[in-house]
Design an enzyme around this catalytic site. Sequence first.
Site, mmCIF file in Angstrom:
data_model
loop_
_atom_site.group_PDB
_atom_site.id
_atom_site.type_symbol
_atom_site.label_atom_id
_atom_site.label_comp_id
_atom_site.label_asym_id
_atom_site.label_seq_id
_atom_site.Cartn_x
_atom_site.Cartn_y
_atom_site.Cartn_z
ATOM 1 N N ARG A 190 -13.031 1.185 -4.219
ATOM 2 C CA ARG A 190 -12.551 1.157 -2.831
ATOM 3 C C ARG A 190 -11.867 2.471 -2.463
ATOM 4 N NH1 ARG A 190 -8.100 -0.399 0.421
ATOM 5 N NH2 ARG A 190 -8.770 -1.635 2.223
ATOM 6 N N CYS A 226 0.835 -1.202 0.000
ATOM 7 C CA CYS A 226 0.000 0.000 0.000
ATOM 8 C C CYS A 226 0.872 1.254 0.000
ATOM 9 C CB CYS A 226 -0.921 0.001 1.225
ATOM 10 S SG CYS A 226 -2.097 1.363 1.239
#
Length: 551
Positions: free
Chosen positions: A466, A370
């Site tokens: 998302r 991430c």
Amino acid sequence: MPDKILMLFSNSVKDAISYSYKTLATHTGPIFFGLQTPAKTLTPPQATMTTAGEFEDGFPATKLFNQGYSYTYDDVIFLPHYIDFPTDAVQLNTKLSRNINLSVPCVASPMDTVTEASMAVSMAALGGIGIIHSNNTVSEQVSLIRSAKSHRIPFASSDIQFVSPDDSISSASVFDNSTCVFVTENGYKSDKALLGFVDKSTWEGLADKEARVSSYMEKNVLTLPNSYNIEDIAGYLAAKDLDFVPLVSGEGEVVDVVSKADVERIRGFPKLGLPSVGEDGEFLVGASIGTRESDKERLEQLVKAGANVIVIDSSQGNSIYQIEMIKYAKKMFPDLDVIGGNVVTMYQAQNLIQAGVDGLRVGMGSGSICTTQEVCAVGRGQATAVYKVSSVAAQSGIPIIADGGISNSGHIVKALTLGASTVMMGSFLAGSTEAPGAYVYQDGRRVKKYRGMGSLEAMTKGSDARYLGDTAKMKIAQGVVGAVADKGSVLKFIPYTMQAVKQGFQDLGASSLQSAHDMLRSGILRLEVRTGAAQVEGGVHGLVSYDKKSF
């Protein structure tokens, strides 16, 4: 509260300097007591003169996490406490959400390179749970849920082949993943009637490989219900002297094929907790959804398919879109547990709690793949995030999932002790036998693909929702695509990992998660911040080479 008095002694003159407790508690920098003569910070009611040589170990969590610093798991270390129980006495049973109990605190992340049916089944068999990702069509996700719910043992056969009686088998490749091929009316798994099977040895002995399957298939097929456990299956194989037996659902659909070799393999894995089973006797399985209008239809279909818990999947959960989805889900399915997130602050958490969530997912930008903190400049160190959110969630009885930043058993111990009820794992499970995808060789190492749901590659399949970017003309990546080394089966390394976690809890003097939480909040458990040198010293160092094996 009476003022705390800190007495500082010099070599020649004893000078008393008073600091108010309020000033000390709100100090914005690190607190160091590196003076010539040791000193002690007194706590009420012990507000008396100290003498040189008296010490206080570490800091309570309330003080450590209120200095304006964002700490990761590696930044902090717990100080050992008192042991009065054996390692095996440690209980790791916990809550995933308000109404769902697990015997181990492990959750497989809803990522398309981590959790599909095979991972969900194995995690449930171990006592945890898998959350099946939504980076697919509704029908695909529903199929994965139904597949997982139809199993009672971990997958034995990953790819069962079917043919029709009129087909011919011209290539041995159909036997690559199984020693037999099953025959149904139309050659599909969904066909309810199993007509026969063809084993590889029979096919290899054929003079005419173009012959119709109906001319040489074995028609007498013995089957077992898919509700049988591994010991039931083993007993049946031995009694009937069979090499394998297909497991069929109540509708007659072939769910799995178990051989004698599969029985021995599964028996050889370490035992862990009780499996995660619902009131219907089926494995507990979760599913993720987004916050778009179309996700309402997805939610309905997932509930019909048997999903036991829904995770609303968003990188930043404190939005009007998620709050409205939480309220909708709880209104339509009041008995369904809904987990919200992701959040990292008490303010975010409080908003979702008020909306009606049954659990919270904590973490933003801490995962190995991430890049949210780098790209967007928002997020929080995971240790601080878990402690802060759990502090407010505990007041409402809402369990939290520590999502991201888990690289080893020590990180799991820290996450659970800091207030989490479970840990969600992505990279920790990626590369395992149960993770989706095929193994490939990269620089001589056997690896599987692992990608962030914020990577451009994943976004092309729909995960951009998302990150609230599905309607944007330009896609901005918040993740990367990588590869993870082959880890073997989760059925092996998760039990060993949980044993290491138990040893960590024993060193803390906590015999359960609840005990650890109580000790942390009462100030019994103490922490310190580790310098860079301390982190190096705490790992393997000073060796020319070494071979590190966890078990």
